[in-house]
Structures are given as C-alpha cells and as structure tokens.
Motif scaffolding. Structure first.
Motif, mmCIF file in Angstrom:
data_model
loop_
_atom_site.group_PDB
_atom_site.id
_atom_site.type_symbol
_atom_site.label_atom_id
_atom_site.label_comp_id
_atom_site.label_asym_id
_atom_site.label_seq_id
_atom_site.Cartn_x
_atom_site.Cartn_y
_atom_site.Cartn_z
ATOM 1 N N PHE A 110 0.841 -1.197 0.000
ATOM 2 C CA PHE A 110 0.000 0.000 0.000
ATOM 3 C C PHE A 110 0.876 1.245 0.000
ATOM 4 C CE2 PHE A 110 0.899 -0.582 4.482
ATOM 5 C CZ PHE A 110 0.956 0.699 5.012
ATOM 6 N N LEU A 111 0.289 2.356 -0.419
ATOM 7 C CA LEU A 111 0.965 3.656 -0.423
ATOM 8 C C LEU A 111 0.727 4.355 0.904
ATOM 9 C CD1 LEU A 111 2.423 5.961 -2.083
ATOM 10 C CD2 LEU A 111 0.110 6.800 -2.580
ATOM 11 N N PHE A 112 1.808 4.809 1.545
ATOM 12 C CA PHE A 112 1.647 5.558 2.791
ATOM 13 C C PHE A 112 1.474 7.040 2.493
ATOM 14 C CE2 PHE A 112 3.265 8.230 6.178
ATOM 15 C CZ PHE A 112 2.506 7.780 7.254
ATOM 16 N N HIS A 113 0.498 7.647 3.155
ATOM 17 C CA HIS A 113 0.258 9.094 3.034
ATOM 18 C C HIS A 113 -0.441 9.552 4.307
ATOM 19 C CE1 HIS A 113 -0.820 12.997 1.401
ATOM 20 N NE2 HIS A 113 -0.175 12.712 0.282
ATOM 21 N N ARG A 114 -0.078 10.730 4.797
ATOM 22 C CA ARG A 114 -0.644 11.229 6.050
ATOM 23 C C ARG A 114 -2.050 11.796 5.896
ATOM 24 N NH1 ARG A 114 2.749 11.491 10.252
ATOM 25 N NH2 ARG A 114 4.993 11.293 9.875
ATOM 26 N N ALA A 115 -2.429 12.187 4.690
ATOM 27 C CA ALA A 115 -3.748 12.795 4.490
ATOM 28 C C ALA A 115 -4.855 11.806 4.856
ATOM 29 C CB ALA A 115 -3.908 13.243 3.043
ATOM 30 N N THR A 116 -5.828 12.284 5.637
ATOM 31 C CA THR A 116 -6.907 11.418 6.102
ATOM 32 C C THR A 116 -7.672 10.792 4.949
ATOM 33 O OG1 THR A 116 -7.148 12.787 8.087
ATOM 34 C CG2 THR A 116 -8.978 11.330 7.536
ATOM 35 N N PHE A 117 -7.844 11.541 3.852
ATOM 36 C CA PHE A 117 -8.657 11.020 2.760
ATOM 37 C C PHE A 117 -8.008 9.833 2.054
ATOM 38 C CE2 PHE A 117 -6.042 14.141 0.459
ATOM 39 C CZ PHE A 117 -5.714 13.454 -0.704
ATOM 40 N N LYS A 118 -6.714 9.600 2.303
ATOM 41 C CA LYS A 118 -6.037 8.440 1.713
ATOM 42 C C LYS A 118 -6.392 7.132 2.432
ATOM 43 C CE LYS A 118 -3.557 10.207 -1.668
ATOM 44 N NZ LYS A 118 -3.740 9.773 -3.082
ATOM 45 N N GLY A 119 -6.985 7.221 3.617
ATOM 46 C CA GLY A 119 -7.495 6.041 4.290
ATOM 47 C C GLY A 119 -6.452 5.077 4.823
#
Length: 210
Positions: free
Chosen positions: A29-38
């Motif tokens: 999976f792709l890690f991202h801090r933005a909440t919309f990325k789930g």
C-alpha cells in the motif's frame, strides 16, 4: 462539450513478468498522512488479516516518513522515496495492492500496480471505480468499508495459484492499452475538437450580428 483524457501509465517503467503467488502472502500500500487516503483503514485491515495470515508480509512506500509507532511496528517494510526504477520491483513483490482512499482525483498507484500484474483491492473512488470489476480483475468495496477491505484482500490471498494467475493477468490486461502515447493522441484530438467548436461558435456569433 467536454473531452476526457485519462492519465496513463509508462509501460517501459511499470511492467512485470508473469508470475504466481508469492511464497509468503504479501500485501502492499501507499503511505500518506492525508486522512482522505485512508491509511488508518488500511492499517486496521492489515492488523485483522494477520489473524488469518500470521506470516503476512506488508510492503509500503511513500514520500512522507511515517511516525515512530508505524516504524517501530517492525512488521511493515517501508521504503521512503524509493527511486522510480525500484517501484516496479515493489509492486511486483505483492500478491495484492490495497488502497482504502476516501476520495481520489485519480489513484495512479492502482494503475501502476495492475501494470505490474498485481490485483488491486480498492474503495469506490477515483480511477479504480471505473476500471475494477469485482472478482474479475480485482475487488471494489464501499468507502470506509473496513470489513469489505479485509474480505477482499483475504479473498485474493486465499486464491489458488492458478486462480490468482488469472486474476493477475486480467488486471494487467485492464491497463495494457492505457499508455502516455495513446493519451497524448487523445489530448491532440481534444485540442482539435475544441478549436473546431470555437470556430463554429465564432461563425455563429458573426452570423447573428450580420
């Protein structure tokens, strides 16, 4: 009138040989801090999946560094800003790519993963909602459906090698014809169409004044 030109994938960069399932069940999976990325949903699903797949291998990459708790877990192989040529290897090491976004403009990693013959389990948002057919080339679930994500990934990981190979091949075929060359031609055609529409509108306007 609106002309739609999709994003595309560079098949010179994102590709993989035909393969079977990994010796150890592997999800990426792709890690991202933005909440919309789930990512919170992704991590919750992975934690539950470990109950059925204790040896589960998890691969992740991203442009941002996760917090200390994420890194201290030790059960996730995280790659910070991997070189572009490394991405293909990471995708191709996965049996399934998981994306739990709550909202997406497109979701290019899902397309890249499929170009590397990795089936995708995704929420219904962005490009995956248009391209993925549940049970055919991946799995689609509703946004915020943690149960669905767990079930989808578990289903892919539980397939026989033959069945997984078929799913992998159909995922690859879904994006095989999507290229930057094709998108460039579509963009050129869209510009020509826009020019014709503008010319027609100008002629109509002149005619009305005359």
């Amino acid at each position: 009138a609106v002309d739609l030109v999709h994003n595309a994938v560079d098949h010179d960069q994102f590709h993989a040989e035909m393969r079977g399932k990994q010796p150890v069940p592997t999800v990426g999976f792709l890690f991202h801090r933005a909440t919309f990325k789930g990512v919170d949903l992704t991590l919750g699903a992975i934690e539950r999946l470990r109950g059925d797949f204790p040896a589960l291998r998890v691969i992740s990459f991203g442009a941002e560094l996760p917090d200390e708790d994420f890194m201290a877990n030790g059960q996730i192989e995280f790659h910070h800003l991997p070189p572009q040529e490394k991405l293909r290897e990471l995708y191709a090491q996965c049996d399934v790519w998981l994306t739990a976004s709550r909202s997406e403009g497109f979701n290019l990693p899902a397309m890249e993963a499929m170009a590397c013959r990795t089936p995708v389990v995704s929420t219904r948002t962005g490009w995956p909602e248009e391209a993925i057919k549940t049970g055919k080339n991946g799995i689609l679930v509703d946004v915020d459906d943690g149960e669905g994500l767990v079930g989808g990934v578990g289903w892919v990981l539980g397939l026989s090698d033959e069945a997984w190979h078929g799913l992998s091949q159909r995922a690859y075929e879904t994006v095989a014809s999507i290229s930057w060359g094709a998108s460039a031609q579509m963009f050129e055609q869209a510009l020509c169409a826009a020019r014709r529409r503008a010319a027609n509108q100008y002629c109509l306007a002149i005619g009305e004044r005359v």
